[in-house]
Design a protein around this motif. Structure first.
Motif, PDB file in Angstrom:
ATOM      1  N   LEU A  70      50.413 -44.333  38.388  1.00 40.02           N
ATOM      2  CA  LEU A  70      51.545 -43.406  38.453  1.00 40.02           C
ATOM      3  C   LEU A  70      52.674 -43.991  39.293  1.00 40.02           C
ATOM      4  O   LEU A  70      53.846 -43.941  38.899  1.00 40.02           O
ATOM      5  CB  LEU A  70      51.092 -42.066  39.020  1.00 40.02           C
ATOM      6  CG  LEU A  70      52.201 -41.031  39.272  1.00 40.02           C
ATOM      7  CD1 LEU A  70      52.920 -40.695  37.968  1.00 40.02           C
ATOM      8  CD2 LEU A  70      51.646 -39.778  39.938  1.00 40.02           C
ATOM      9  N   LEU A  71      52.324 -44.561  40.443  1.00 45.45           N
ATOM     10  CA  LEU A  71      53.348 -45.130  41.313  1.00 45.45           C
ATOM     11  C   LEU A  71      54.036 -46.322  40.649  1.00 45.45           C
ATOM     12  O   LEU A  71      55.238 -46.528  40.815  1.00 45.45           O
ATOM     13  CB  LEU A  71      52.725 -45.548  42.640  1.00 45.45           C
ATOM     14  CG  LEU A  71      53.701 -46.007  43.730  1.00 45.45           C
ATOM     15  CD1 LEU A  71      54.720 -44.915  44.037  1.00 45.45           C
ATOM     16  CD2 LEU A  71      52.931 -46.381  44.993  1.00 45.45           C
ATOM     17  N   ALA A  72      53.289 -47.092  39.879  1.00 47.42           N
ATOM     18  CA  ALA A  72      53.882 -48.237  39.184  1.00 47.42           C
ATOM     19  C   ALA A  72      54.917 -47.773  38.168  1.00 47.42           C
ATOM     20  O   ALA A  72      55.988 -48.378  38.040  1.00 47.42           O
ATOM     21  CB  ALA A  72      52.794 -49.058  38.506  1.00 47.42           C
ATOM     22  N   TRP A  73      54.621 -46.709  37.437  1.00 45.45           N
ATOM     23  CA  TRP A  73      55.592 -46.192  36.465  1.00 45.45           C
ATOM     24  C   TRP A  73      56.824 -45.625  37.169  1.00 45.45           C
ATOM     25  O   TRP A  73      57.952 -45.787  36.691  1.00 45.45           O
ATOM     26  CB  TRP A  73      54.946 -45.140  35.569  1.00 45.45           C
ATOM     27  CG  TRP A  73      54.055 -45.738  34.530  1.00 45.45           C
ATOM     28  CD1 TRP A  73      52.696 -45.684  34.465  1.00 45.45           C
ATOM     29  CD2 TRP A  73      54.475 -46.508  33.389  1.00 45.45           C
ATOM     30  NE1 TRP A  73      52.223 -46.367  33.364  1.00 45.45           N
ATOM     31  CE2 TRP A  73      53.301 -46.892  32.684  1.00 45.45           C
ATOM     32  CE3 TRP A  73      55.702 -46.916  32.897  1.00 45.45           C
ATOM     33  CZ2 TRP A  73      53.336 -47.650  31.521  1.00 45.45           C
ATOM     34  CZ3 TRP A  73      55.745 -47.673  31.746  1.00 45.45           C
ATOM     35  CH2 TRP A  73      54.582 -48.032  31.063  1.00 45.45           C
ATOM     36  N   VAL A  74      56.606 -44.962  38.310  1.00 46.72           N
ATOM     37  CA  VAL A  74      57.749 -44.476  39.101  1.00 46.72           C
ATOM     38  C   VAL A  74      58.593 -45.659  39.562  1.00 46.72           C
ATOM     39  O   VAL A  74      59.827 -45.642  39.483  1.00 46.72           O
ATOM     40  CB  VAL A  74      57.268 -43.637  40.300  1.00 46.72           C
ATOM     41  CG1 VAL A  74      58.435 -43.322  41.238  1.00 46.72           C
ATOM     42  CG2 VAL A  74      56.613 -42.353  39.825  1.00 46.72           C
ATOM     43  N   GLY A  75      57.911 -46.704  40.048  1.00 50.72           N
ATOM     44  CA  GLY A  75      58.628 -47.888  40.503  1.00 50.72           C
ATOM     45  C   GLY A  75      59.390 -48.569  39.393  1.00 50.72           C
ATOM     46  O   GLY A  75      60.527 -49.021  39.593  1.00 50.72           O
ATOM     47  N   LEU A  76      58.795 -48.637  38.210  1.00 49.91           N
ATOM     48  CA  LEU A  76      59.487 -49.251  37.084  1.00 49.91           C
ATOM     49  C   LEU A  76      60.724 -48.447  36.700  1.00 49.91           C
ATOM     50  O   LEU A  76      61.805 -49.014  36.457  1.00 49.91           O
ATOM     51  CB  LEU A  76      58.545 -49.359  35.891  1.00 49.91           C
ATOM     52  CG  LEU A  76      59.159 -49.952  34.615  1.00 49.91           C
ATOM     53  CD1 LEU A  76      59.650 -51.372  34.856  1.00 49.91           C
ATOM     54  CD2 LEU A  76      58.164 -49.907  33.467  1.00 49.91           C
ATOM     55  N   GLY A  77      60.582 -47.127  36.660  1.00 52.13           N
ATOM     56  CA  GLY A  77      61.739 -46.287  36.358  1.00 52.13           C
ATOM     57  C   GLY A  77      62.839 -46.461  37.387  1.00 52.13           C
ATOM     58  O   GLY A  77      64.029 -46.538  37.050  1.00 52.13           O
ATOM     59  N   PHE A  78      62.452 -46.522  38.654  1.00 50.52           N
ATOM     60  CA  PHE A  78      63.422 -46.720  39.733  1.00 50.52           C
ATOM     61  C   PHE A  78      64.129 -48.061  39.570  1.00 50.52           C
ATOM     62  O   PHE A  78      65.363 -48.145  39.697  1.00 50.52           O
ATOM     63  CB  PHE A  78      62.685 -46.659  41.074  1.00 50.52           C
ATOM     64  CG  PHE A  78      63.566 -46.828  42.278  1.00 50.52           C
ATOM     65  CD1 PHE A  78      64.462 -45.842  42.632  1.00 50.52           C
ATOM     66  CD2 PHE A  78      63.482 -47.967  43.068  1.00 50.52           C
ATOM     67  CE1 PHE A  78      65.281 -45.986  43.759  1.00 50.52           C
ATOM     68  CE2 PHE A  78      64.278 -48.123  44.182  1.00 50.52           C
ATOM     69  CZ  PHE A  78      65.180 -47.127  44.524  1.00 50.52           C
ATOM     70  N   LEU A  79      63.372 -49.116  39.275  1.00 49.97           N
ATOM     71  CA  LEU A  79      63.950 -50.439  39.089  1.00 49.97           C
ATOM     72  C   LEU A  79      64.941 -50.449  37.930  1.00 49.97           C
ATOM     73  O   LEU A  79      66.038 -51.007  38.033  1.00 49.97           O
ATOM     74  CB  LEU A  79      62.831 -51.452  38.841  1.00 49.97           C
ATOM     75  CG  LEU A  79      63.249 -52.880  38.477  1.00 49.97           C
ATOM     76  CD1 LEU A  79      64.087 -53.502  39.576  1.00 49.97           C
ATOM     77  CD2 LEU A  79      62.015 -53.735  38.195  1.00 49.97           C
ATOM     78  N   LEU A  80      64.593 -49.818  36.820  1.00 46.45           N
ATOM     79  CA  LEU A  80      65.469 -49.817  35.655  1.00 46.45           C
ATOM     80  C   LEU A  80      66.740 -49.013  35.911  1.00 46.45           C
ATOM     81  O   LEU A  80      67.844 -49.427  35.511  1.00 46.45           O
ATOM     82  CB  LEU A  80      64.723 -49.266  34.439  1.00 46.45           C
ATOM     83  CG  LEU A  80      63.566 -50.133  33.920  1.00 46.45           C
ATOM     84  CD1 LEU A  80      62.852 -49.431  32.777  1.00 46.45           C
ATOM     85  CD2 LEU A  80      64.064 -51.509  33.486  1.00 46.45           C
ATOM     86  N   VAL A  81      66.614 -47.859  36.577  1.00 41.95           N
ATOM     87  CA  VAL A  81      67.794 -47.030  36.865  1.00 41.95           C
ATOM     88  C   VAL A  81      68.743 -47.765  37.802  1.00 41.95           C
ATOM     89  O   VAL A  81      69.969 -47.808  37.569  1.00 41.95           O
ATOM     90  CB  VAL A  81      67.371 -45.678  37.465  1.00 41.95           C
ATOM     91  CG1 VAL A  81      68.584 -44.936  38.037  1.00 41.95           C
ATOM     92  CG2 VAL A  81      66.687 -44.818  36.410  1.00 41.95           C
ATOM     93  N   ARG A  82      68.196 -48.362  38.870  1.00 41.16           N
ATOM     94  CA  ARG A  82      69.049 -49.081  39.803  1.00 41.16           C
ATOM     95  C   ARG A  82      69.699 -50.297  39.134  1.00 41.16           C
ATOM     96  O   ARG A  82      70.877 -50.594  39.367  1.00 41.16           O
ATOM     97  CB  ARG A  82      68.242 -49.551  41.021  1.00 41.16           C
ATOM     98  CG  ARG A  82      67.784 -48.464  41.964  1.00 41.16           C
ATOM     99  CD  ARG A  82      68.905 -47.660  42.573  1.00 41.16           C
ATOM    100  NE  ARG A  82      69.984 -48.458  43.119  1.00 41.16           N
ATOM    101  CZ  ARG A  82      71.123 -47.961  43.569  1.00 41.16           C
ATOM    102  NH1 ARG A  82      71.342 -46.650  43.504  1.00 41.16           N
ATOM    103  NH2 ARG A  82      72.054 -48.741  44.063  1.00 41.16           N
TER     104      ARG A  82
END
Length: 503
Positions: free
Chosen positions: A332-344
């Motif tokens: 779950l945290l990895a998917w959150v991190g990926l979303g954060f990386l893509l948005v930024r």
């Protein structure tokens, strides 16, 4: 890795590194605040002796603690051109920074942790967006060097570690003094943590860490005869201490306030939750390094070179990299991190593309400027700065880069810098910050002259052109011939005699 931990795979590491380059692909010239000023120095370095630039600027190589990008430009720009070389260097800095983060996570935990994905967007924060390329190059080297230190330590190869870091210390110091300083702080803290984990007392742990760091120490000898003159010093630690909270709040400051503040809030909540969670795995070495960097951030004075603000993103990076993940929460945290990386990445890419196009539109003025001109440029700063970073204050230096002209916004580092400005005839308009002016309504509190005041004070006969960037819409200039305007900026030619005034 058949359990679906895609963030640990090599292909994802490659994708993450390539993502770090994406925001810089669109702009022909990376729109970083101080970058044009540094590029002007590179231009003088490359051909100042054979162009009109020799009239106004002196360049002398010195062994000082901020040569990283200068040396790379000297090596590659004669072959590939100045602007393409600088762009490639900027891309390389970002990819190297992200490589260092991923390597540190792997060395500290045995595998890349999901929290590392949240650290990657911090490559695009104040130190890089403000154009501190020597510093960010040094920090990229320092992150990778720290990962190598942890690897050699884990393998017990202490003699090889000492031998390698005798050279690495000089490499990082040459790139930038503060990169070397922070590398030493990270390594020392990690060694203290290691000795404490072995059961040593605090006194023996500190002594052991100091001995281990001796290979990093030789560059300190240079400081006996050379002191940085970039405004890094100051005695304003306590009077400006509240500004440090501001640096934290604006950690992701770029263009869109709600995205940037939401990004900060997400990191704070995830870090807080990780610290509070029982049984949470954590790298003692990286946690200690993060605390050491936080201490540097708090103890260093503000200064005029943002020395404390430069360190903050790396302290947060290390804090994120220190955190492991419980098995039931990793995916779950990895998917959150990926979303954060893509948005930024999308936000920064869009911002730099917009700013890059704006720069190119303004730089059309240089097509109407003669080679070897003497330009007094003035960049209007609004009373209310707003959230978006103001990136125009050193755009005038592109006149030096593209037209071998004099521009009044060059940094003056005195005898400690590589380049000096010959002030004769230019008076108070010889160098930075004489190009910065403000609106009439904020002059009383800003301590910076208005455009009208600056034009009235302009040294008569010293300049042959005036370049106005973002002037007031109702401004009218008398005593000069307008040679170009796009409805916003304007370029004027001055007569050899007579005055100039704005009304």
């Amino acid at each position: 890795m058949s359990d679906g931990r895609w963030w640990e795979r090599r292909w994802f590491a490659l994708v993450a590194v390539l993502l770090g380059a994406v925001p810089l692909l669109s702009p022909a010239l990376p729109p970083l605040v101080d970058l044009p000023g540094h590029m002007a120095r590179y231009r003088v370095m490359l051909d100042g002796g054979t162009s009109p630039l020799a009239t106004w600027y002196d360049f002398h190589w010195r062994f000082v603690g901020y040569l990283g990008v200068d040396l790379l430009v000297a090596a590659f720009a004669p072959w590939f051109g100045l602007e393409p070389t600088v762009k490639v260097i900027a891309v390389a800095i970002q990819t190297l920074t992200i490589t260092g983060m991923l390597w540190l996570s792997r060395e500290a935990h045995g595998r890349v942790q999901p929290m590392a994905l949240l650290a990657l967007p911090l490559a695009y924060t104040l130190p890089f967006l403000y154009g501190f390329l020597n510093y960010t190059l040094a920090m990229a080297l320092a992150l990778n060097a720290f990962a190598l230190w942890l690897r050699l330590t884990r393998q017990g190869r202490f003699r090889l570690r000492a031998a390698l870091f005798l050279a690495i210390a000089w490499l990082v110091w040459t790139a930038h003094l503060f990169g070397w300083l922070t590398l030493g702080a990270m390594v020392f803290a990690a060694e203290v943590a290691r000795y404490r984990a072995l059961g040593r007392s605090w006194a023996r742990a500190i002594l052991g860490a100091a001995v281990a760091c001796l290979p990093l120490a030789p560059p300190a000898l240079v400081l006996l005869r050379w002191h940085p003159g970039d405004g890094a010093g100051g005695s304003d630690l306590w009077t400006r201490f509240p500004m440090k909270l501001g640096w934290f709040v604006t950690l992701f400051r770029d263009r869109w306030q709600w995205i940037d503040l939401a990004s900060l809030l997400l990191l704070v909540l995830l870090l807080y939750g990780s610290w509070r969670r029982r049984g949470q795995a954590r790298s003692a070495s990286l946690a200690a390094a993060a605390l050491a960097m936080a201490a540097l951030f708090l103890l260093l004075p503000f200064g005029t070179a943002y020395v404390d603000a430069r360190i903050l993103p790396y302290a947060v990076i290390l804090a994120l990299l220190a955190e492991g993940t419980l098995p039931d929460r990793g995916r779950l945290l990895a998917w959150v991190g990926l979303g954060f990386l893509l948005v930024r990445t999308l936000a920064v890419t869009t911002d730099l593309a917009m700013e890059g196009r704006d720069w190119q539109r303004r730089l059309v003025a240089l097509e109407h400027l003669p080679v070897g001109a003497r330009v007094a440029a003035f960049v209007l700063n609004r009373c209310e700065a707003g959230w978006a970073i103001a990136r125009l204050n050193h755009l005038p230096s592109m006149a030096v880069v593209r037209r071998s002209a004099f521009a009044n916004d060059q940094f003056d580092l005195g005898s400690t810098g590589l380049m000096q400005v010959r002030r004769d005839g230019f008076g108070a308009f010889a160098n930075d910050p004489s190009q910065i002016v403000v609106e009439d309504r904020c002059a009383a509190t800003a301590g910076i002259p208005t455009l009208r005041t600056a034009l009235a004070r302009l040294s008569r006969g010293a300049f042959d052109h005036v370049w106005l960037i973002d002037p007031p819409a109702d401004l009218r200039v008398a005593g000069a011939a307008r040679v170009w305007s796009d409805g916003r900026d304007a370029l004027y030619r001055l007569e050899p005699q007579g005055g100039i005034a704005a009304r």
